[in-house]
Scaffold this active site. Sequence first.
Site, PDB file in Angstrom:
ATOM      1  N   ASN A 210       0.844  -1.199   0.000  1.00 48.99           N
ATOM      2  CA  ASN A 210       0.000   0.000   0.000  1.00 48.99           C
ATOM      3  C   ASN A 210       0.873   1.241   0.000  1.00 48.99           C
ATOM      4  O   ASN A 210       2.100   1.147  -0.033  1.00 48.99           O
ATOM      5  CB  ASN A 210      -0.972  -0.033   1.190  1.00 48.99           C
ATOM      6  CG  ASN A 210      -0.236  -0.050   2.501  1.00 48.99           C
ATOM      7  OD1 ASN A 210       0.441   0.907   2.854  1.00 48.99           O
ATOM      8  ND2 ASN A 210      -0.345  -1.159   3.236  1.00 48.99           N
ATOM      9  N   ASP A 279      -4.569  -6.318   4.571  1.00 45.66           N
ATOM     10  CA  ASP A 279      -5.641  -7.161   5.114  1.00 45.66           C
ATOM     11  C   ASP A 279      -5.644  -8.554   4.498  1.00 45.66           C
ATOM     12  O   ASP A 279      -6.219  -9.475   5.058  1.00 45.66           O
ATOM     13  CB  ASP A 279      -7.002  -6.497   4.856  1.00 45.66           C
ATOM     14  CG  ASP A 279      -7.190  -5.280   5.766  1.00 45.66           C
ATOM     15  OD1 ASP A 279      -6.862  -5.384   6.949  1.00 45.66           O
ATOM     16  OD2 ASP A 279      -7.641  -4.232   5.258  1.00 45.66           O
ATOM     17  N   LYS A 289       9.774 -16.343 -10.226  1.00 41.91           N
ATOM     18  CA  LYS A 289       8.982 -15.246 -10.780  1.00 41.91           C
ATOM     19  C   LYS A 289       7.877 -15.803 -11.686  1.00 41.91           C
ATOM     20  O   LYS A 289       8.155 -16.653 -12.547  1.00 41.91           O
ATOM     21  CB  LYS A 289       9.919 -14.337 -11.585  1.00 41.91           C
ATOM     22  CG  LYS A 289       9.252 -13.125 -12.138  1.00 41.91           C
ATOM     23  CD  LYS A 289      10.239 -12.278 -12.919  1.00 41.91           C
ATOM     24  CE  LYS A 289       9.499 -11.217 -13.679  1.00 41.91           C
ATOM     25  NZ  LYS A 289      10.369 -10.477 -14.593  1.00 41.91           N
ATOM     26  N   PHE A 324      -5.468   3.793  14.199  1.00 40.77           N
ATOM     27  CA  PHE A 324      -5.689   4.774  13.142  1.00 40.77           C
ATOM     28  C   PHE A 324      -6.781   4.217  12.235  1.00 40.77           C
ATOM     29  O   PHE A 324      -6.956   3.003  12.159  1.00 40.77           O
ATOM     30  CB  PHE A 324      -4.417   4.982  12.312  1.00 40.77           C
ATOM     31  CG  PHE A 324      -3.512   6.062  12.842  1.00 40.77           C
ATOM     32  CD1 PHE A 324      -2.825   5.885  14.023  1.00 40.77           C
ATOM     33  CD2 PHE A 324      -3.336   7.257  12.148  1.00 40.77           C
ATOM     34  CE1 PHE A 324      -1.982   6.864  14.524  1.00 40.77           C
ATOM     35  CE2 PHE A 324      -2.503   8.250  12.632  1.00 40.77           C
ATOM     36  CZ  PHE A 324      -1.816   8.063  13.817  1.00 40.77           C
ATOM     37  N   LYS A 338     -14.637   0.799  14.267  1.00 38.24           N
ATOM     38  CA  LYS A 338     -13.331   0.178  14.560  1.00 38.24           C
ATOM     39  C   LYS A 338     -12.970   0.317  16.037  1.00 38.24           C
ATOM     40  O   LYS A 338     -12.326  -0.563  16.605  1.00 38.24           O
ATOM     41  CB  LYS A 338     -12.241   0.798  13.679  1.00 38.24           C
ATOM     42  CG  LYS A 338     -12.311   0.296  12.258  1.00 38.24           C
ATOM     43  CD  LYS A 338     -11.339   0.956  11.304  1.00 38.24           C
ATOM     44  CE  LYS A 338     -11.638   0.492   9.876  1.00 38.24           C
ATOM     45  NZ  LYS A 338     -10.945   1.221   8.846  1.00 38.24           N
ATOM     46  N   LYS A 342     -12.293  -3.214  17.864  1.00 35.29           N
ATOM     47  CA  LYS A 342     -10.898  -3.491  18.254  1.00 35.29           C
ATOM     48  C   LYS A 342     -10.614  -3.109  19.711  1.00 35.29           C
ATOM     49  O   LYS A 342      -9.478  -3.127  20.150  1.00 35.29           O
ATOM     50  CB  LYS A 342      -9.950  -2.768  17.285  1.00 35.29           C
ATOM     51  CG  LYS A 342     -10.217  -3.134  15.828  1.00 35.29           C
ATOM     52  CD  LYS A 342      -9.167  -2.641  14.858  1.00 35.29           C
ATOM     53  CE  LYS A 342      -9.611  -2.892  13.407  1.00 35.29           C
ATOM     54  NZ  LYS A 342      -8.521  -3.048  12.471  1.00 35.29           N
TER      55      LYS A 342
END
Length: 400
Positions: A210, A279, A289, A324, A338, A342
């Site tokens: 990401n 995730d 490869k 976050f 969240k 959590k």
Amino acid sequence: MLTGKKIVLGVTGGIAVYKAVDLVSKLTQAGAQVRVVMSEAATKLVTPLTFKEISGHAVAIDMWCANPEFNVEHIALVEWADLMIIAPATANVIGKMAGGIADDLLTTTILACQKPIIICPAMNSGMYNKPAVQENLQKLKDWGTIIMPPAAGHLACGTIGIGRLPEPIAIVEFVKHYLAATEGDLRDLTILVTAAGTREAIDPVRYIGNRSSGKMGYAVAKAAADRGAKVILVSGPSVLKPPASVEFISIESTQQMLDAVLEVYDDVDVVIKAAAVADYRSRKVENQKIKKSGDEGLNLVLDKNPDILQILGQRKKQQILVGFAAETQNLLDNAQEKIKKKNLDMIVANDVTLPGAGFNADTNVVKFLFPDGQVTSLEKMPKSEVAEAILDIVREKSKK
Ligand code: PMT
């Protein structure tokens, strides 16, 4: 930490004395007031005038000076000071300190000093490694003197080895860290910070990743260390240099981040999870490869990764958990969800579609959400300031 601090800098006659000039400059730029005391030998290498101009004060050298700036100068200087630094500290001055010898203004000032003393030994490797010097350093350490280890590299004598005076900026960081550890408002906390993105391998050259740069998490880690916390930074790949004086653990995958976090979790007071965690991971990681074949596309089967923060929330005891939330829509609802899922004490929600917010920006635009539904919105500000604001709340929560 250095703003308004009164520092007596003792300068002795090592060739690295030229760096002490820059050290005075860097300390004063950081907000400290500096008075310089030189040994006679140091004045042969750099003139007192140089230190006078840089520090803005007369330089003390001679016990028998007719017009000293202070009366009974060695006593007055150490009463004025919050801290004494000896840089460079030669083998000679280290020996005198260890032997309780006070035969000039500098060594008399050191002996009279009841404030913390930091010394920066600098000399040739052979001298530094001599049992006499090592035993003297050990003796000083046992008496409470703080010793900044010398750096390794090119020495003035033409050899390469240990004994260099560290760069002035490194000495300033060392002093700041010492002050933070003894005076910082977070000095009683151990804070685990996660930063940057995790990567999930597909084959030896490709991964799922990401856009996280690590800037947000590294800013939190630096601010916490600057305020005296013991900081453990678990980071995915990032081009950023880990802040000085944090324990740094480098990981790549989500599973590695989970393992690293669980290893220390029981002993930390606070977790701040700024990392962007993948995730999903590829079910199969190819050893070679993956080659293009014909015109067909490629199907990857993804498995769900563990939710690290949720696991921490389930095992929570004394820890304050700060998560976050990176959202592109329904910021408040998603973030609130969240917090519950959590078991968090707070979440820092950022709408990563806003200009100057989220991934790779130097600034962020965040809202703090709490389990009771309270929301605090912050203006766009540098990530370093967002970090301070998070830590202010952590400080308050840790007092309860
Ligand atoms: O690194 P920068 O370029 O400075 O960018 C900063 C940032 C945008 C990455 C940062 O501000 C941020 O929002 N970090 C959290 C990103 C994220 O993964 O958000 P999330 O909503 O998917 O996850 C919520 C929380 O759960 C996060 O604290 C995350 O670390 C944690 N999580 C998520 C998934 C997972 N499998 N395990 C987790 O622990």
